[in-house]
Scaffold this motif. Sequence first.
Motif: not given
Length: 223
Positions: A111-113, A209-212
């Motif tokens: 869960r990281r960008s 879909t990348l919230a959080g």
Amino acid sequence: MFAALAVASLMPVAMAAENVGGPDQNLQVRHYAMTIGRDGVKRETTFTERVYRRNDQVWTERLIAGESADAHDHGDDHSGHSHPDAGSSPMWVRRLADGTLDARLIERHQRRSIKVDSQYYGNIGFNGSWGSTFFLSDPQSLKSMRAIGAVKDGVQQYESKRGDLTVRVSWDVNGRYPRRVESLDAHGKARRETLVSVIEAPKVLPWNTLAGYAEIDYSDLLD
């Protein structure tokens, strides 16, 4: 590593894209490469990606057999760092108002960008060209190729020859993407083909879909 780069590598060297946008597209891109080495061994490689493009952003994601979309990303732990896999991690590229690119690797598992600055593009197999990212083959490249016949069924055929290498492109005029790109040498020892088809749009675009997700810099993951 990505569709845009793989297709663009078959094309003549391009100038900066003259047109930076085009119609929305949802595409499946199938790559095939064959080489016959000096040892006589034939080597073949195939892989498939999906590409979603909207106005000023493009998402490119490798399809991996036996894995769901949520399991595509696996970092390799090394010296306390988790290094992104540029081959299996989706890439999200945005063209900003000033024309610069914001390129990121997305790791769903963690869960990281991961923001990748231009000096590291080579590390992740990205050529830094908006034209080849958005269109898969920069339309400017077609200007250095020979048009074969007239447009038929919405497709213009192009061809170029450089030494022993022949490149052929079937360009979708209205959709503004290559339906097929083929490169082959005169000796039959190397061939590459990319086939592009339209698919249905996802219910939710992946960048929504990348919230959080945590936002980090690629440089922070280097030793």
